[in-house]
Scaffold this motif. Sequence first.
Motif, PDB file in Angstrom:
ATOM      1  N   ASP A  76       0.828  -1.213   0.000  1.00 18.81           N
ATOM      2  CA  ASP A  76       0.000   0.000   0.000  1.00 18.81           C
ATOM      3  C   ASP A  76       0.859   1.257   0.000  1.00 18.81           C
ATOM      4  O   ASP A  76       0.547   2.238  -0.683  1.00 18.81           O
ATOM      5  CB  ASP A  76      -0.928   0.009   1.221  1.00 18.81           C
ATOM      6  CG  ASP A  76      -2.053  -1.009   1.117  1.00 18.81           C
ATOM      7  OD1 ASP A  76      -2.318  -1.488  -0.008  1.00 18.81           O
ATOM      8  OD2 ASP A  76      -2.662  -1.327   2.162  1.00 18.81           O
ATOM      9  N   ARG A 123       1.077   4.092  -2.951  1.00 21.56           N
ATOM     10  CA  ARG A 123       0.869   5.513  -2.682  1.00 21.56           C
ATOM     11  C   ARG A 123       1.998   6.359  -3.243  1.00 21.56           C
ATOM     12  O   ARG A 123       1.777   7.385  -3.885  1.00 21.56           O
ATOM     13  CB  ARG A 123       0.739   5.744  -1.179  1.00 21.56           C
ATOM     14  CG  ARG A 123       0.354   7.177  -0.816  1.00 21.56           C
ATOM     15  CD  ARG A 123       0.368   7.403   0.677  1.00 21.56           C
ATOM     16  NE  ARG A 123       1.730   7.505   1.196  1.00 21.56           N
ATOM     17  CZ  ARG A 123       2.034   7.704   2.481  1.00 21.56           C
ATOM     18  NH1 ARG A 123       1.051   7.797   3.369  1.00 21.56           N
ATOM     19  NH2 ARG A 123       3.280   7.795   2.877  1.00 21.56           N
ATOM     20  N   GLU A 124       3.251   5.923  -2.993  1.00 22.51           N
ATOM     21  CA  GLU A 124       4.397   6.701  -3.441  1.00 22.51           C
ATOM     22  C   GLU A 124       4.560   6.682  -4.955  1.00 22.51           C
ATOM     23  O   GLU A 124       5.203   7.565  -5.529  1.00 22.51           O
ATOM     24  CB  GLU A 124       5.679   6.197  -2.770  1.00 22.51           C
ATOM     25  CG  GLU A 124       5.705   6.375  -1.263  1.00 22.51           C
ATOM     26  CD  GLU A 124       5.472   7.817  -0.833  1.00 22.51           C
ATOM     27  OE1 GLU A 124       6.047   8.721  -1.485  1.00 22.51           O
ATOM     28  OE2 GLU A 124       4.720   8.042   0.127  1.00 22.51           O
ATOM     29  N   HIS A 146      -0.523   5.908  -6.969  1.00 24.03           N
ATOM     30  CA  HIS A 146      -1.738   5.094  -7.023  1.00 24.03           C
ATOM     31  C   HIS A 146      -2.022   4.518  -8.421  1.00 24.03           C
ATOM     32  O   HIS A 146      -3.114   4.696  -8.966  1.00 24.03           O
ATOM     33  CB  HIS A 146      -2.952   5.902  -6.535  1.00 24.03           C
ATOM     34  CG  HIS A 146      -2.843   6.335  -5.109  1.00 24.03           C
ATOM     35  ND1 HIS A 146      -3.135   5.497  -4.051  1.00 24.03           N
ATOM     36  CD2 HIS A 146      -2.430   7.515  -4.567  1.00 24.03           C
ATOM     37  CE1 HIS A 146      -2.921   6.151  -2.908  1.00 24.03           C
ATOM     38  NE2 HIS A 146      -2.494   7.378  -3.199  1.00 24.03           N
TER      39      HIS A 146
END
Length: 333
Positions: free
Chosen positions: A243, A247-248, A251
């Motif tokens: 996750d 995110r980094e 997405h």
Amino acid sequence: MKERVLVTGATGFIGSFIVEEGLKRGYEVWAAVRSSSSRKYLSDSRIHFVELDLSSTERMVGQLRGLDFDYVVHAAGVTKCADRQDFFRVNTEGTAHLVEALQRAGLHVKRLVYLSSLSIFGPIREEQPYTEITDADTPQPNTAYGRSKLQAEELLKGKEQAPETIILRPTGVYGPREKDYFLMAKSIKGHVDFSVGWKQQDITFVYVRDVVQAVFLAFTNGTQGKAYFLSDGEVYQSSTFSDLIIRELGHPWCLRIKAPLWVLRVATFFGEWMGRLTGKVTALNSDKYHILKQRNWRCDIGPARRELGYDPQWQLERGVEETIAWYKAEGWL
């Protein structure tokens, strides 16, 4: 006069960060390298270099003669090999040769810090709810890598002529320049997040800069001959790491695949077979199967906190953010 530090494995992932930190702290840093090793991350003009052949005590005695060091950090080693005997040749025998050479060359080393691994314990405390592995547990390594590191630890503890020694046992180390966890990030960027096994897996991590922190604390703190676990003090699930990477990476859409262990077993069997056939090192091998199969990676860092003064500063969210940023900046992702 500056204290002198010798770092073996200096061109590697963890070793290169140790060299950098030693310079920041004002040590005279000597990087032990092989003639064929890339020095990409060792460009600082203050670094002193010495070629060391860990495969031969005799050659190392000659290479070390006339030098002296206050501290030695033994970070050299291999984590994957085409031939499993190479784990023992490099990780175990290489450690034996180094210790013998230090003594025979007449060096007056105050303390040797050895980078071992949580992997020496293998799959223990696997009954749920999982509890922390402690130094009172009996190691049961189920990988060639884990067995080779355990044998090196036992050798250091049993050698009367060895310098005063502190052993560090980090869990999964990640950060800039690391290539194994990078493959996970690369897969996620390619829209696939792959995991194996249905049973809960408790995972622990430690950021490379926190490992380096522990190395320098071990120069003066800790109990001679003792081994200390290193993690960031938290416990995660594999999805947590994924996750954060997602995110980094902004997405991207991602297909999450969870496969049974037998699929991994088949893949690693053929991967190892192809590695032996071609002589090339592959990430798909028997060791990788056992590592991913293991469900409990909890470990007790209480002694490291109390005796070394170890205080992890990089929780997973912060560490992944910096790591992915580095991969992007370097064009890896």
